[in-house]
Scaffold this motif. Sequence first.
Motif, PDB file in Angstrom:
ATOM      1  N   THR A 124       0.495  -1.234   0.288  1.00  0.00           N
ATOM      2  CA  THR A 124      -0.336  -0.325  -0.135  1.00  0.00           C
ATOM      3  C   THR A 124       0.637   1.249   0.073  1.00  0.00           C
ATOM      4  O   THR A 124       1.982   1.325   0.304  1.00  0.00           O
ATOM      5  CB  THR A 124      -0.482  -0.164   1.310  1.00  0.00           C
ATOM      6  N   ARG A 143      -4.650   3.239   1.745  1.00  0.00           N
ATOM      7  CA  ARG A 143      -5.221   1.928   1.131  1.00  0.00           C
ATOM      8  C   ARG A 143      -5.310   1.274  -0.270  1.00  0.00           C
ATOM      9  O   ARG A 143      -5.232   0.664  -0.385  1.00  0.00           O
ATOM     10  CB  ARG A 143      -6.795   1.603   2.151  1.00  0.00           C
ATOM     11  N   GLU A 214      -8.788   1.057  -3.050  1.00  0.00           N
ATOM     12  CA  GLU A 214      -7.855  -0.046  -1.807  1.00  0.00           C
ATOM     13  C   GLU A 214      -8.181  -1.270  -1.678  1.00  0.00           C
ATOM     14  O   GLU A 214      -9.223  -1.853  -2.250  1.00  0.00           O
ATOM     15  CB  GLU A 214      -9.210   0.665  -0.901  1.00  0.00           C
TER      16      GLU A 214
END
Length: 297
Positions: A124, A143, A214
Amino acid sequence: MKQLLTLLFAFLLAVPTLGQIRMPPCPTCGKKVNLCPYHGKHPAPKPQSKPTAKPKPKPKPQPQAVLTPLPDETITVNGVSFVMKGVQGGTFQMGSNESEADSGEKPVHQVTVSSFRIGQTEVTQELWQAVMGANPSYFKGNRRPVEKVSWNDCQDFIRELNRLTGRRFRLPTEAEWEYAACGGNRSSGSKYSGSFSVDNVAWYTSNSGNQTHEVGTKQPNELGLYDMSGNVWEWCNDWYGSYGSTSKTNPAGPSSGSDRVFRGGGWGSNARGCCVSIRGDWKPDGRSRDLGLRLAL
């Protein structure tokens, strides 16, 4: 006197000559003893030395696959935690022989990999920021997967991560990546990582809105791994090269090359590009907004 000569002549006729006498043969050369130059007593023959046999080259030891299960592990660096999933080693059929498969996916060949750990998600942006102190991504979001990182950038990141943690992180080999994407020894044989329906597991052209999302928001595969189909392509450690047909154990790709492998498809890929067998390659210093990484250990 005449009578004496007669008796002597008769005696000589009765005595056999040496040629008439049966002489025993020499046990060494086989000639009669009287004709043997050593009179039947040859000197002991010198033992002949046998030619020294060249030692046979020892076969090269084949790498052994360690199949012991590894537990999952949560690691924290500079306040950011991430999970490394344990993948039990095993044997699988790597590649694809389907009619739609590219030539780079052929031929299907048997591969055995040892147990290893692989990131539950793609790396991430918040993890990259925690390690490197900067975020190179085009689509921002803590994220979201980091992107616009070259293979060389990934090596810099991994070196710094290893310095901070004292561990030995790396990029997965191409074989490890595909084995994990297929679900390892829990594989259901699905076309995409964890499903026969690409929409269940991947962010790709039809649902991504032309951007990353994400991590971990789609369905995981059989090993609990997310986004191995879609979201961003993922660098592997190997140089790109053609497959062979022979069985291999823990293959690490060619020893040299011009392009590095990446796998898995991304937000800009079609469904075909998200198949677990699809392969991509690019120069090690190439960067793209749909290309990131996943760690191995």
